[in-house]
Structures are given as structure tokens and as C-alpha cells.
Design a protein around this motif. Structure first.
Motif, PDB file in Angstrom:
ATOM      1  N   GLY A  59     100.136 -39.088  24.701  1.00  0.00           N
ATOM      2  CA  GLY A  59     100.137 -39.239  23.239  1.00  0.00           C
ATOM      3  C   GLY A  59      98.716 -39.386  22.696  1.00  0.00           C
ATOM      4  N   GLU A  60      97.904 -40.183  23.391  1.00  0.00           N
ATOM      5  CA  GLU A  60      96.515 -40.364  22.953  1.00  0.00           C
ATOM      6  C   GLU A  60      95.722 -39.067  23.096  1.00  0.00           C
ATOM      7  N   GLN A  61      95.996 -38.346  24.177  1.00  0.00           N
ATOM      8  CA  GLN A  61      95.286 -37.069  24.360  1.00  0.00           C
ATOM      9  C   GLN A  61      95.607 -36.098  23.239  1.00  0.00           C
ATOM     10  N   GLU A  62      96.877 -36.086  22.849  1.00  0.00           N
ATOM     11  CA  GLU A  62      97.261 -35.199  21.750  1.00  0.00           C
ATOM     12  C   GLU A  62      96.599 -35.633  20.451  1.00  0.00           C
ATOM     13  N   PHE A  63      96.540 -36.941  20.260  1.00  0.00           N
ATOM     14  CA  PHE A  63      95.878 -37.490  19.080  1.00  0.00           C
ATOM     15  C   PHE A  63      94.411 -37.062  19.054  1.00  0.00           C
ATOM     16  N   TYR A  64      93.755 -37.164  20.214  1.00  0.00           N
ATOM     17  CA  TYR A  64      92.350 -36.758  20.300  1.00  0.00           C
ATOM     18  C   TYR A  64      92.196 -35.280  19.961  1.00  0.00           C
ATOM     19  N   GLN A  65      93.123 -34.465  20.513  1.00  0.00           N
ATOM     20  CA  GLN A  65      93.036 -33.026  20.254  1.00  0.00           C
ATOM     21  C   GLN A  65      93.219 -32.723  18.771  1.00  0.00           C
ATOM     22  N   GLN A  66      94.165 -33.409  18.160  1.00  0.00           N
ATOM     23  CA  GLN A  66      94.397 -33.198  16.734  1.00  0.00           C
ATOM     24  C   GLN A  66      93.163 -33.540  15.915  1.00  0.00           C
ATOM     25  N   LYS A  67      92.476 -34.594  16.360  1.00  0.00           N
ATOM     26  CA  LYS A  67      91.264 -35.025  15.650  1.00  0.00           C
ATOM     27  C   LYS A  67      90.076 -34.141  15.984  1.00  0.00           C
ATOM     28  N   GLY A  68      90.243 -33.277  16.970  1.00  0.00           N
ATOM     29  CA  GLY A  68      89.160 -32.397  17.379  1.00  0.00           C
ATOM     30  C   GLY A  68      88.144 -33.067  18.280  1.00  0.00           C
ATOM     31  N   PHE A  69      88.508 -34.231  18.851  1.00  0.00           N
ATOM     32  CA  PHE A  69      87.598 -34.892  19.778  1.00  0.00           C
ATOM     33  C   PHE A  69      87.626 -34.165  21.110  1.00  0.00           C
ATOM     34  N   THR A  70      86.461 -33.884  21.655  1.00  0.00           N
ATOM     35  CA  THR A  70      86.422 -33.206  22.934  1.00  0.00           C
ATOM     36  C   THR A  70      86.127 -34.169  24.075  1.00  0.00           C
ATOM     37  N   ASN A  71      85.659 -35.357  23.729  1.00  0.00           N
ATOM     38  CA  ASN A  71      85.341 -36.326  24.774  1.00  0.00           C
ATOM     39  C   ASN A  71      86.530 -37.219  25.069  1.00  0.00           C
ATOM     40  N   GLU A  72      86.654 -37.566  26.329  1.00  0.00           N
ATOM     41  CA  GLU A  72      87.661 -38.549  26.685  1.00  0.00           C
ATOM     42  C   GLU A  72      87.089 -39.931  26.435  1.00  0.00           C
ATOM     43  N   PRO A  73      87.971 -40.906  26.197  1.00  0.00           N
ATOM     44  CA  PRO A  73      87.456 -42.263  26.004  1.00  0.00           C
ATOM     45  C   PRO A  73      86.784 -42.735  27.291  1.00  0.00           C
ATOM     46  N   THR A  74      85.687 -43.448  27.133  1.00  0.00           N
ATOM     47  CA  THR A  74      84.954 -43.901  28.314  1.00  0.00           C
ATOM     48  C   THR A  74      85.177 -45.377  28.593  1.00  0.00           C
ATOM     49  N   ARG A  75      85.889 -46.031  27.671  1.00  0.00           N
ATOM     50  CA  ARG A  75      86.126 -47.466  27.873  1.00  0.00           C
ATOM     51  C   ARG A  75      87.606 -47.785  27.732  1.00  0.00           C
ATOM     52  N   CYS A  76      88.036 -48.815  28.441  1.00  0.00           N
ATOM     53  CA  CYS A  76      89.422 -49.243  28.341  1.00  0.00           C
ATOM     54  C   CYS A  76      89.636 -49.868  26.957  1.00  0.00           C
ATOM     55  N   PRO A  77      90.881 -49.959  26.536  1.00  0.00           N
ATOM     56  CA  PRO A  77      91.135 -50.464  25.187  1.00  0.00           C
ATOM     57  C   PRO A  77      90.547 -51.853  24.943  1.00  0.00           C
ATOM     58  N   SER A  78      90.571 -52.725  25.944  1.00  0.00           N
ATOM     59  CA  SER A  78      90.054 -54.067  25.673  1.00  0.00           C
ATOM     60  C   SER A  78      88.539 -54.060  25.504  1.00  0.00           C
ATOM     61  N   CYS A  79      87.837 -53.227  26.271  1.00  0.00           N
ATOM     62  CA  CYS A  79      86.393 -53.136  26.082  1.00  0.00           C
ATOM     63  C   CYS A  79      86.064 -52.482  24.746  1.00  0.00           C
ATOM     64  N   ARG A  80      86.864 -51.503  24.362  1.00  0.00           N
ATOM     65  CA  ARG A  80      86.637 -50.878  23.062  1.00  0.00           C
ATOM     66  C   ARG A  80      86.773 -51.899  21.941  1.00  0.00           C
ATOM     67  N   THR A  81      87.824 -52.706  22.045  1.00  0.00           N
ATOM     68  CA  THR A  81      88.038 -53.730  21.023  1.00  0.00           C
ATOM     69  C   THR A  81      86.896 -54.738  21.029  1.00  0.00           C
ATOM     70  N   ALA A  82      86.487 -55.128  22.230  1.00  0.00           N
ATOM     71  CA  ALA A  82      85.403 -56.115  22.340  1.00  0.00           C
ATOM     72  C   ALA A  82      84.115 -55.576  21.740  1.00  0.00           C
ATOM     73  N   ARG A  83      83.819 -54.318  22.036  1.00  0.00           N
ATOM     74  CA  ARG A  83      82.597 -53.723  21.486  1.00  0.00           C
ATOM     75  C   ARG A  83      82.650 -53.626  19.974  1.00  0.00           C
ATOM     76  N   LYS A  84      83.806 -53.227  19.472  1.00  0.00           N
ATOM     77  CA  LYS A  84      83.955 -53.075  18.038  1.00  0.00           C
ATOM     78  C   LYS A  84      83.733 -54.416  17.356  1.00  0.00           C
ATOM     79  N   ARG A  85      84.343 -55.450  17.967  1.00  0.00           N
ATOM     80  CA  ARG A  85      84.222 -56.779  17.383  1.00  0.00           C
ATOM     81  C   ARG A  85      82.770 -57.238  17.413  1.00  0.00           C
ATOM     82  N   SER A  86      82.089 -57.029  18.550  1.00  0.00           N
ATOM     83  CA  SER A  86      80.714 -57.519  18.632  1.00  0.00           C
ATOM     84  C   SER A  86      79.816 -56.729  17.690  1.00  0.00           C
ATOM     85  N   ARG A  87      80.157 -55.455  17.493  1.00  0.00           N
ATOM     86  CA  ARG A  87      79.327 -54.669  16.585  1.00  0.00           C
ATOM     87  C   ARG A  87      79.522 -55.128  15.138  1.00  0.00           C
ATOM     88  N   ASP A  88      80.783 -55.343  14.775  1.00  0.00           N
ATOM     89  CA  ASP A  88      81.048 -55.833  13.418  1.00  0.00           C
ATOM     90  C   ASP A  88      80.370 -57.169  13.202  1.00  0.00           C
TER      91      ASP A  88
END
Ligand SMILES: [Zn+2]
Ligand SMILES: [Zn+2]
Length: 109
Positions: free
Chosen positions: A21-50
């Protein structure tokens, strides 16, 4: 046919699932890169950046007093956008572009 993929997080080296489902979502968005971080690290990074960005907010609100009640040291720079000579009230560290006030406003708009 899209299948779930197992990827390895570059931050914590944990394996995580990049679901069909996520891969299809990425394709729909036109993203060519796969995610490089697990969801929890992504959330952690987003939070620390904000969180880390409050400094920038404080700076721009401080810019309200830009008319100059207090004398500020100005640094001569060349605008990264239009190449105009300008001055900024902070010491440019060279690790990010510096803009003249016009371009700075345009960047933020
Ligand atoms: Zn991770
Ligand atoms: Zn400029």
C-alpha cells in the motif's frame, strides 16, 4: 503485482516493512526513492526538526525590531539569489545561502 518489501532503517538498522500500500502511495506521488528510515525514526526526526526550528521562529520574531532601536552588527554578504550586495544582522557561516531582504521575503512567501 506489488509486494511488501523489507527495508533496513539507516538510523537504527532495524528492519521495517515497506508495504504494498505504501509503495503504491509512493508511486502515485511520483516518489522514486524508497523510504530509508523506519516509521519510528521518521517520526523522531520530524519531531526533532520541528522542535529544533523554534530558534528560527524566535529569530524572525526578533526581526520585528529590525527598524533598529538597538544597534546591531551587520555583516556584508552577497545575496545567493540575485547576487546583490547586502547586509545581514548575523554572521553568515557559509553553510547556508544568505539572501538580501527582498529575496529572503520571497523565500519565505
Ligand atoms: Zn529506525
Ligand atoms: Zn536578493
Amino acid at each position: 503485482m506489488t509486494m511488501d518489501k523489507t527495508l533496513t532503517c539507516r538510523d537504527c538498522q532495524e528492519e521495517f516493512t515497506f508495504t504494498a500500500g505504501e509503495q503504491e502511495f509512493y508511486q502515485q506521488k511520483g516518489f522514486t526513492n524508497e523510504p530509508t528510515r523506519c516509521p519510528s525514526c521518521r517520526t523522531a526526526r520530524k519531531r526533532s526538526r520541528d522542535g529544533g526550528y523554534t530558534g528560527g521562529g524566535a529569530y524572525s520574531s526578533g526581526g520585528g525590531g529590525f527598524g533598529g532601536r538597538r544597534e546591531r552588527q551587520m555583516f556584508a554578504v552577497v545575496c545567493a539569489e540575485c547576487g546583490k550586495d547586502t547586509e545581514v544582522p548575523f554572521n553568515p557561516r557559509g553553510d547556508r545561502p544568505v539572501y538580501c531582504s527582498d529575496c529572503y521575503r520571497a523565500q519565505r512567501a
